[in-house]
Structure formats: C-alpha cells, structure tokens
Motif scaffolding. Structure first.
Motif, short mmCIF file in Angstrom:
data_model
loop_
_atom_site.label_atom_id
_atom_site.label_comp_id
_atom_site.label_asym_id
_atom_site.label_seq_id
_atom_site.Cartn_x
_atom_site.Cartn_y
_atom_site.Cartn_z
N GLY A 33 0.80 -1.23 0.00
CA GLY A 33 0.00 0.00 0.00
C GLY A 33 0.83 1.27 0.00
O GLY A 33 2.03 1.26 -0.28
N CYS A 34 0.16 2.38 0.33
CA CYS A 34 0.80 3.70 0.34
C CYS A 34 0.55 4.33 1.71
O CYS A 34 -0.57 4.29 2.22
CB CYS A 34 0.18 4.56 -0.76
N SER A 35 1.60 4.91 2.29
CA SER A 35 1.46 5.46 3.65
C SER A 35 0.56 6.71 3.66
O SER A 35 0.04 7.08 4.69
CB SER A 35 2.84 5.80 4.22
N HIS A 36 0.40 7.34 2.51
CA HIS A 36 -0.45 8.54 2.42
C HIS A 36 -1.89 8.11 2.13
O HIS A 36 -2.80 8.31 2.95
CB HIS A 36 0.10 9.49 1.35
N ASN A 37 -2.07 7.51 0.98
CA ASN A 37 -3.36 6.91 0.57
C ASN A 37 -4.56 7.84 0.69
O ASN A 37 -5.66 7.39 1.01
CB ASN A 37 -3.60 5.62 1.39
N LYS A 38 -4.37 9.12 0.43
CA LYS A 38 -5.49 10.06 0.60
C LYS A 38 -5.83 10.82 -0.69
O LYS A 38 -6.82 11.55 -0.72
CB LYS A 38 -5.15 11.10 1.67
N CYS A 39 -5.01 10.70 -1.73
CA CYS A 39 -5.25 11.50 -2.93
C CYS A 39 -6.60 11.13 -3.55
O CYS A 39 -6.91 9.95 -3.71
CB CYS A 39 -4.12 11.28 -3.94
N THR A 40 -7.37 12.14 -3.89
CA THR A 40 -8.78 11.92 -4.27
C THR A 40 -8.93 11.17 -5.59
O THR A 40 -9.97 10.59 -5.85
CB THR A 40 -9.52 13.27 -4.42
N PHE A 41 -7.89 11.21 -6.43
CA PHE A 41 -7.99 10.60 -7.76
C PHE A 41 -7.43 9.19 -7.79
O PHE A 41 -7.55 8.49 -8.79
CB PHE A 41 -7.21 11.46 -8.78
N CYS A 42 -6.78 8.76 -6.72
CA CYS A 42 -5.94 7.55 -6.77
C CYS A 42 -6.67 6.31 -6.26
O CYS A 42 -6.99 6.22 -5.07
CB CYS A 42 -4.67 7.77 -5.95
N PRO A 43 -6.90 5.34 -7.13
CA PRO A 43 -7.59 4.13 -6.70
C PRO A 43 -6.63 3.00 -6.32
O PRO A 43 -7.04 1.96 -5.82
CB PRO A 43 -8.33 3.72 -7.99
N THR A 44 -5.32 3.23 -6.53
CA THR A 44 -4.37 2.11 -6.55
C THR A 44 -4.34 1.26 -5.29
O THR A 44 -4.37 0.04 -5.36
CB THR A 44 -2.95 2.65 -6.83
N TYR A 45 -4.26 1.90 -4.15
CA TYR A 45 -4.05 1.10 -2.93
C TYR A 45 -5.21 1.22 -1.95
O TYR A 45 -5.03 1.01 -0.75
CB TYR A 45 -2.75 1.54 -2.24
N LYS A 46 -6.38 1.57 -2.48
CA LYS A 46 -7.53 1.80 -1.59
C LYS A 46 -7.83 0.59 -0.70
O LYS A 46 -8.28 0.73 0.44
CB LYS A 46 -8.78 2.14 -2.42
N VAL A 139 4.16 14.33 -8.55
CA VAL A 139 3.99 15.77 -8.32
C VAL A 139 2.54 16.18 -8.57
O VAL A 139 1.97 16.97 -7.83
CB VAL A 139 4.95 16.56 -9.25
N GLU A 140 1.98 15.69 -9.62
CA GLU A 140 0.59 15.93 -10.08
C GLU A 140 0.33 17.38 -10.49
O GLU A 140 -0.08 17.65 -11.59
CB GLU A 140 -0.48 15.49 -9.05
N SER A 141 0.54 18.35 -9.60
CA SER A 141 0.28 19.75 -9.95
C SER A 141 1.21 20.67 -9.17
O SER A 141 1.58 20.37 -8.03
CB SER A 141 -1.17 20.11 -9.63
N ARG A 151 -5.89 16.57 -2.15
CA ARG A 151 -5.30 16.05 -0.91
C ARG A 151 -3.92 15.41 -1.13
O ARG A 151 -3.67 14.27 -0.71
CB ARG A 151 -6.26 15.07 -0.24
N LYS A 152 -3.04 16.14 -1.80
CA LYS A 152 -1.67 15.66 -2.01
C LYS A 152 -0.89 15.63 -0.70
O LYS A 152 0.08 14.91 -0.56
CB LYS A 152 -0.95 16.57 -3.00
N GLY A 153 -1.31 16.48 0.24
CA GLY A 153 -0.67 16.43 1.56
C GLY A 153 0.57 17.30 1.68
O GLY A 153 1.29 17.20 2.68
S1 SF4 Z 1 -1.20 9.16 -5.71
FE1 SF4 Z 1 -1.39 9.65 -3.51
S2 SF4 Z 1 -2.57 7.95 -2.61
FE2 SF4 Z 1 -1.87 7.26 -4.64
S3 SF4 Z 1 0.04 6.18 -4.26
FE3 SF4 Z 1 0.61 8.33 -4.71
S4 SF4 Z 1 0.69 9.37 -2.70
FE4 SF4 Z 1 -0.39 7.40 -2.43
#
Ligand code: SF4
Length: 298
Positions: A33-46, A139-141, A151-153
């Motif tokens: 998984g991802c320690s952040h796991n909060k980005c609104t667009f990211c389904p990868t590790y939900k 980076v995304e934006s 919610r990139k954090g």
């Molecule tokens: S996009 Fe955000 S939630 Fe998805 S893996 Fe990267 S940091 Fe984690």
C-alpha cells in the motif's frame, strides 16, 4: 530463516504497480500500500492498509530472484512509497540486494514529499551509495489550490524542495504530473504552475499522464455530482501545450502518453521544446492524424 524459496516464489500481495520504465525490473514488494493513501484521484491502494513487509519475506523474495532473475539488472521496490521505510531497514534491504543480486545496477522506488522529508541529506546519500539510483515522485500539480483539493498532503514549495533534495543526493529524479486534474476552469492555471514547479525542480524525467476518473475514488464522486469536469481532448492538448511552454529544464526528457495515446509526445528539453509545441499545434489544427509516426517525428 527456514523457508522453501522455490516453492514459495515471490510474495506479491494485491494490486501492484510500477512505473513504465521499470517494466523489465525485478519487482520486489517491500511495502504493502501507500502510507499517504489520501489523494482523491488515486484508486491504486484503496484496499490495502499500509505496512512494511517483514524481513524474512523480503529476503525470501530476494533469494528467489537470485535464482530465477539473473538477466534483470534493475530492481524496483514496490508498493507506494518504499522510501518511507526507516533508514536502517532500507539500508538492510539494499545490502541484501547487493549481496544476493550482485548483477543489479540500479534500484528504484516511489517516494512522496513526506518520505523524502523524513530522510536527512546524508541518509539519502548513503542510500544512493548503496544502490538507490532513481526515485519516482508523484507531483501531479504545481498549483497549491489543486494540490489541496486533491489532498496531495504538501505544498508546491515543499514538493520542489524535496525534489531538489533527491537530486542533490545524486539520485535521479523522475516525476509525474497529471493533465486534467484541475478540471476545466482551472486547467491553464494548473498548467502554468506545474511548468513553473518543474522548472524549479529540474528533474531528469517528466511523465505527463492524463487523469483517469475511476469509480470508487472521491474524484469520481465529484464528477458524478457535477463538481468536476474533465477537459475535452482539445482542452487536454492545450493544457499540455501550456505546461511545456512553462517548463524549462536544464536537461530532461518530457514525455506524455496523452489521452489514451492520441498524441504521444517525447521531447528532450530544452532542445526539443519547439518541435513538441509544433506537434501539438498541428494536432490542435487537425493537421496530424492519429498515427504512431508522430512519435518518430520528434
Ligand atoms: S497518488 Fe497519492 S494515494 Fe496514490 S500512491 Fe501516490 S501518494 Fe499514495
């Protein structure tokens, strides 16, 4: 450690992803998984709760790779941000790779602003000396409003600083940015701010991907409720154009498999910038067809 390496194989858990450039690497899953796991667009590790895998499992996979993956000279550490692993353990993993996979020339991993911040400059240098050759940063934006919304954090400034920190440690930096993530109205501001962030960070590689609105994510809910509109194909091309205009790299590769490969762009910056812009302009005028030759034209 007591384990039958051969019968156990690699201990992959769940949905695993890696950057396209790591397609032929030994994929070693050291975190889940991802320690952040909060980005609104990211389904990868939900579906995954973040954890670092135990040393026995990691070592078993390294030993399996040592027997069956002798032709692969790169290792990619999955999942999300393997850099978040405490320094001592990460050094241990790199030591085991060196010990059992001596033919490996480069180790890569995903990182995020938080995981880079947690490492001192000296620690990053030690990781590089021990084989960590490239980090992939989402980076995304470069637009703080967008970063907050998805919610990139972290802020754009913190992201720039962490990117520079990676480079100053001598580790190659590959970043991804997201076309379409700002929606229609904010598209151009996002493109400009992202180009400016890239210029300030100056990575070796930039991958511009088009955001996918995936069911199950918060972004999908926004889209369903009419609060998020993805730019159309023309809008995405204009966004990409604006981003490239504002991106000034010392020496970097900017590539984009835009809108499901409608217009693949691969530009060596700064030299190839005008060619990339000309190609996009031609596509905007409808003068180029959807042919793979486009890629070669650059
Ligand atoms: S996009 Fe955000 S939630 Fe998805 S893996 Fe990267 S940091 Fe984690």
């Amino acid at each position: 450690m007591e384990c039958d390496v051969e019968s156990e194989g690699m201990h992959y858990e769940g949905n695993c992803i890696r950057p396209p450039s790591e397609a032929y690497s030994i994929l070693l899953q050291v975190t889940v998984g991802c320690s952040h796991n909060k980005c609104t667009f990211c389904p990868t590790y939900k579906e995954k709760r973040f954890r670092i895998k135990d040393n026995d499992t990691i070592l078993s996979d390294i030993l399996f790779a040592s027997k069956y993956m002798k032709r692969q000279d790169r290792v990619f550490l999955m999942d999300g941000d393997a850099l978040i692993i405490p320094q001592k353990r990460l050094m241990w993993i790199l030591d085991r790779i060196k010990e059992h996979l001596p033919w490996v020339r480069r180790v890569g991993a995903y990182a995020n602003t938080k995981s880079v911040k947690m490492k001192s400059q000296e620690e990053l240098i030690d990781l590089r000396k021990n084989g960590l050759g490239i980090l992939y940063l989402g980076v995304e934006s470069g637009d703080d409003e967008v970063r907050k919304k998805v919610r990139k954090g972290s802020s754009a400034l913190a992201c720039i600083e962490m990117g520079r920190k990676i480079k100053e440690a001598g580790i190659k930096l590959s970043v991804t940015v997201l076309l379409g993530i700002a929606g229609r109205e904010h598209s151009m501001a996002h493109a400009r701010a992202t180009g400016e962030l890239l210029s300030a960070m100056d990575p070796e590689y930039v991958g511009a991907l088009t955001v996918m609105v995936v069911p199950g994510t918060d972004l999908y809910e926004e889209y369903r409720q009419g609060d998020f509109q993805l730019p159309d194909e023309r809008g995405l091309l204009m966004e990409l154009r604006e981003m490239i205009v504002h991106t000034h790299l010392t020496r970097g590769l900017f590539f984009s498999n835009h809108a499901s490969n409608y217009l693949p762009v691969k530009a060596r910056l700064p030299r190839g910038k005008q060619d990339a812009l000309d190609l996009i302009d031609a596509a905007l005028k409808g003068e180029v067809g959807l042919k793979p030759e486009w890629l070669r034209a650059l």
